[in-house]
Design a protein around this motif. Structure first.
Motif, PDB file in Angstrom:
ATOM      1  N   ARG A  64     -11.783  -6.504  -6.545  1.00 37.05           N
ATOM      2  CA  ARG A  64     -11.971  -5.864  -5.360  1.00 37.05           C
ATOM      3  C   ARG A  64     -11.856  -6.329  -4.082  1.00 37.05           C
ATOM      4  O   ARG A  64     -11.315  -5.682  -2.999  1.00 37.05           O
ATOM      5  N   VAL A  65     -12.041  -7.640  -4.070  1.00 36.38           N
ATOM      6  CA  VAL A  65     -11.825  -8.332  -2.723  1.00 36.38           C
ATOM      7  C   VAL A  65     -10.260  -8.256  -2.464  1.00 36.38           C
ATOM      8  O   VAL A  65     -10.031  -7.918  -1.172  1.00 36.38           O
ATOM      9  N   GLN A  66      -9.573  -8.602  -3.479  1.00 39.45           N
ATOM     10  CA  GLN A  66      -8.039  -8.686  -3.166  1.00 39.45           C
ATOM     11  C   GLN A  66      -7.758  -7.033  -2.559  1.00 39.45           C
ATOM     12  O   GLN A  66      -6.627  -7.117  -1.673  1.00 39.45           O
ATOM     13  N   ILE A  67      -8.288  -5.989  -3.191  1.00 45.15           N
ATOM     14  CA  ILE A  67      -7.573  -4.752  -2.750  1.00 45.15           C
ATOM     15  C   ILE A  67      -8.198  -4.484  -1.185  1.00 45.15           C
ATOM     16  O   ILE A  67      -7.478  -4.182  -0.372  1.00 45.15           O
ATOM     17  N   ALA A  68      -9.552  -4.996  -1.234  1.00 42.09           N
ATOM     18  CA  ALA A  68     -10.049  -4.867   0.411  1.00 42.09           C
ATOM     19  C   ALA A  68      -9.408  -5.618   1.468  1.00 42.09           C
ATOM     20  O   ALA A  68      -8.946  -5.188   2.538  1.00 42.09           O
ATOM     21  N   LEU A  69      -8.832  -6.865   1.111  1.00 40.92           N
ATOM     22  CA  LEU A  69      -8.037  -7.843   2.011  1.00 40.92           C
ATOM     23  C   LEU A  69      -6.622  -7.134   2.244  1.00 40.92           C
ATOM     24  O   LEU A  69      -6.190  -7.317   3.380  1.00 40.92           O
ATOM     25  N   LEU A  70      -6.396  -6.597   1.434  1.00 40.49           N
ATOM     26  CA  LEU A  70      -4.796  -5.737   1.542  1.00 40.49           C
ATOM     27  C   LEU A  70      -4.948  -4.644   2.677  1.00 40.49           C
ATOM     28  O   LEU A  70      -4.065  -4.394   3.760  1.00 40.49           O
ATOM     29  N   VAL A  71      -6.024  -4.047   2.383  1.00 39.93           N
ATOM     30  CA  VAL A  71      -6.105  -2.659   3.414  1.00 39.93           C
ATOM     31  C   VAL A  71      -6.530  -3.630   4.903  1.00 39.93           C
ATOM     32  O   VAL A  71      -5.962  -2.880   5.805  1.00 39.93           O
ATOM     33  N   ARG A  72      -7.382  -4.403   4.885  1.00 43.63           N
ATOM     34  CA  ARG A  72      -7.668  -5.010   6.020  1.00 43.63           C
ATOM     35  C   ARG A  72      -6.399  -5.702   6.683  1.00 43.63           C
ATOM     36  O   ARG A  72      -6.257  -5.215   8.067  1.00 43.63           O
ATOM     37  N   ASP A  73      -5.740  -6.303   6.138  1.00 43.68           N
ATOM     38  CA  ASP A  73      -4.417  -6.883   6.598  1.00 43.68           C
ATOM     39  C   ASP A  73      -3.600  -5.692   7.252  1.00 43.68           C
ATOM     40  O   ASP A  73      -2.845  -5.873   8.165  1.00 43.68           O
ATOM     41  N   ALA A  74      -3.408  -4.714   6.624  1.00 41.56           N
ATOM     42  CA  ALA A  74      -2.668  -3.640   6.877  1.00 41.56           C
ATOM     43  C   ALA A  74      -3.072  -2.685   7.946  1.00 41.56           C
ATOM     44  O   ALA A  74      -2.120  -2.264   8.838  1.00 41.56           O
ATOM     45  N   GLU A  75      -4.272  -2.979   8.384  1.00 45.79           N
ATOM     46  CA  GLU A  75      -5.040  -2.317   9.500  1.00 45.79           C
ATOM     47  C   GLU A  75      -5.133  -3.198  10.755  1.00 45.79           C
ATOM     48  O   GLU A  75      -5.723  -2.567  11.719  1.00 45.79           O
ATOM     49  N   GLU A  76      -4.810  -4.373  10.373  1.00 49.31           N
ATOM     50  CA  GLU A  76      -4.994  -5.279  11.763  1.00 49.31           C
ATOM     51  C   GLU A  76      -4.107  -4.884  12.916  1.00 49.31           C
ATOM     52  O   GLU A  76      -2.890  -4.882  12.532  1.00 49.31           O
ATOM     53  N   LEU A 119       0.711  -1.137  -0.133  1.00 53.54           N
ATOM     54  CA  LEU A 119       0.020  -0.022  -0.129  1.00 53.54           C
ATOM     55  C   LEU A 119       0.714   1.215  -0.077  1.00 53.54           C
ATOM     56  O   LEU A 119       0.344   2.574  -0.496  1.00 53.54           O
ATOM     57  N   SER A 120       2.205   1.140   0.509  1.00 54.82           N
ATOM     58  CA  SER A 120       3.121   2.615   0.400  1.00 54.82           C
ATOM     59  C   SER A 120       3.411   2.874  -0.943  1.00 54.82           C
ATOM     60  O   SER A 120       3.730   4.056  -1.179  1.00 54.82           O
ATOM     61  N   THR A 121       2.958   2.019  -2.047  1.00 54.57           N
ATOM     62  CA  THR A 121       3.177   2.499  -3.390  1.00 54.57           C
ATOM     63  C   THR A 121       2.191   3.471  -4.006  1.00 54.57           C
ATOM     64  O   THR A 121       2.316   4.261  -4.884  1.00 54.57           O
ATOM     65  N   LEU A 122       0.969   3.604  -3.265  1.00 55.88           N
ATOM     66  CA  LEU A 122      -0.299   4.292  -3.546  1.00 55.88           C
ATOM     67  C   LEU A 122      -0.092   5.812  -3.256  1.00 55.88           C
ATOM     68  O   LEU A 122       0.702   6.148  -2.171  1.00 55.88           O
TER      69      LEU A 122
END
Length: 225
Positions: A213-225, A163-166
């Protein structure tokens, strides 16, 4: 004068005849779409796809014999596969996740309004992923099981690195996707146009190497866990 585009060729795969009939009636009622074949199980689906070379396969997940997940994996391993749009009643979210990992471009619920199913078929025919915002949250919930502290820490670090690339706006869009919002809702939240949301989402797919979109959402959730 430009020639009209040929109708999108669709194969419908479901073990229930009434479901196949209903989908055929809906799809064949559109001038730009046509059902070229039906199949009642995964083996029959592989055969008719080889024969008909459709653009899109509407694939049920649970079927007797070879199920939709196994058939999807085999289809997508072929040199020129069709776009696969999974059909589900959500009685088995883990199979939906398996289908997305196998490369299916998305999924729709069987009770989705006909107009939305038609839009999904057109989207997949164009090679773009499609995922119901309401379904996204359910898939994420199914994918988020108990993890050890070490596994959770490793997932969080890997997700944050990606996510740091965004850009800031792309990250805002990714977070909105993780909240299950559709493009109009994201546009309203971020006070930008729907076109800009689509542009940001396209950048997310490219930068995160995401298929849906699921893969995007999972990355966000993993990053914020």
């Amino acid at each position: 004068m430009e020639s009209e585009r040929e109708p999108v060729r669709v194969v419908v795969v479901d073990d229930e005849q009434l479901v196949r009939l209903a989908l055929r009636l809906v799809i064949d009622g559109e001038p730009d779409l046509t059902v070229v074949a039906e199949a009642a199980d995964g083996d029959a689906a592989l055969a008719v796809v080889e024969e008909q070379r459709p653009d899109v396969v509407l694939m049920d997940i649970r079927m007797p014999g070879r199920d939709g997940l196994d058939a999807t994996r085999e289809l997508l391993a072929r040199p020129t596969p069709p776009g696969v749009l999974m059909l589900t009643t959500f009685d088995s979210d883990d199979l939906v996740l398996g289908a997305l990992r196998a490369g299916a471009l998305g999924f729709v619920l069987k009770d989705t309004p006909p107009a939305q199913i038609l839009d999904a078929v057109r989207t997949v025919a164009d090679g773009n992923p499609v995922l119901s915002p309401a379904a996204t949250a359910r898939v994420i919930a199914a994918a988020t099981g108990p993890q050890s502290p070490e596994t959770r820490r490793s997932s969080r670090q890997a997700a944050r690195k990606q996510l740091s690339t965004l850009t800031e706006r792309e990250l805002d869009t990714a977070r909105a996707i993780a909240d299950g919002l559709g493009n109009p809702e994201i546009a309203e939240r971020l006070r930008i146009s729907v076109g800009t949301v689509k542009a940001h989402t396209g950048n997310l797919f490219a930068k995160l190497a995401a298929e849906n979109r699921v893969q995007i959402a999972l990355l966000v959730r993993d990053a914020e866990e």
